[in-house]
Write an enzyme that holds these catalytic residues in place. Structure first.
Site, PDB file in Angstrom:
ATOM      1  N   GLY A  59       0.788  -1.227   0.000  1.00  0.00           N
ATOM      2  CA  GLY A  59       0.000   0.000   0.000  1.00  0.00           C
ATOM      3  C   GLY A  59       0.816   1.269   0.000  1.00  0.00           C
ATOM      4  N   GLU A  92      -5.394  -3.795  -5.108  1.00  0.00           N
ATOM      5  CA  GLU A  92      -4.376  -4.851  -5.108  1.00  0.00           C
ATOM      6  C   GLU A  92      -4.870  -6.089  -4.367  1.00  0.00           C
ATOM      7  OE1 GLU A  92      -0.171  -2.359  -5.340  1.00  0.00           O
ATOM      8  OE2 GLU A  92      -1.106  -2.694  -3.393  1.00  0.00           O
TER       9      GLU A  92
END
Length: 237
Positions: A102, A110
């Site tokens: 992140g 993701e």
């Protein structure tokens, strides 16, 4: 660019090249976000130009733009809800292949894409492998309503999981608040050490207003690390 930066980029490209060996024609691929994943998309595009037939599902608008500019065919998870392979980077990799992701702000997409894939391969330079997670601040994606209250909820839940640290609202280089592709904000949690990632993940998921967090547990099936001594492949037990 310094020699160390050149070396880091070279290592990332080596890891990406090894991951490309697992790609076969006809595959549906999750395309990660970040500096290492960018190398993978570049190398994939070269293979596509040579005749490799794949469909990529990007995890961010940045990856989408890059893949489109290089001629990689793209689709969506609505069109392809089951993917053969997802290739992405990581900010930290623990011994059991639990990840912190992140840093680029794309953790929600993701994680969705990685969860839809039969296999997730993580590519990184060897510095991303750590004995214990937490030195890299944990990204926590939150809605833009009641951020102060959400912050308090995160602090309480983190303490229950044995974690304490400063929560910082992420900003862009120009000082404006960072907004994710999904329109959310990110709080970066400087915990230092995360002794029980699974417990922290469970506690954070209970906080109203938390959309997702950057702990990826039981998602990475293989890690490809490039270091000074070459490329190492680690499979999850």
């Amino acid at each position: 660019m310094s020699s160390s930066a050149v070396t880091a980029e070279t290592l990332k490209r080596q890891a990406a090249a090894r991951a490309l060996e697992h790609v076969r024609s006809g595959m549906k691929l999750g395309l990660g976000t970040g500096s290492t994943a960018k190398h993978f998309v570049e190398l994939l595009a070269e293979r596509v130009a040579q005749g490799l037939e794949v469909v990529g599902v990007p995890t961010s608008e940045a990856t989408r733009a890059q893949a489109e500019s290089l001629g990689v065919p793209l689709g969506t998870l609505d069109e392809h809800p089951m993917l053969d392979l997802c290739v992405d980077g990581a900010d930290e990799i623990g011994p059991d292949l639990t990840l912190v992701k992140g840093g680029g702000g794309a953790l929600l997409r993701e994680k969705i894409v990685a969860s839809a894939a039969h296999e997730m391969i993580v590519i990184a330079d060897a510095s991303k492998m750590v004995a214990q997670l937490g030195a890299f601040s944990l990204p926590i994606e939150v809605v833009d309503f009641g951020v102060a209250a959400i912050r308090r909820g995160i602090e309480r839940s983190a303490r229950a999981a044995g974690c304490q640290g400063l929560l910082t609202l992420r900003r862009r280089a120009d000082g404006h608040v960072f907004v994710t592709d999904q329109g959310h904000l990110i709080l970066d949690a400087a915990y230092g050490v995360i002794r029980e990632p699974a417990l922290l993940a469970a506690r954070l998921a209970e906080v109203p207003g938390v959309v997702e967090h950057g702990l990826f547990i039981n998602l990475a099936s293989r890690v490809i690390l490039a270091g000074a001594d070459g490329v190492t492949v680690i499979d999850r037990a």
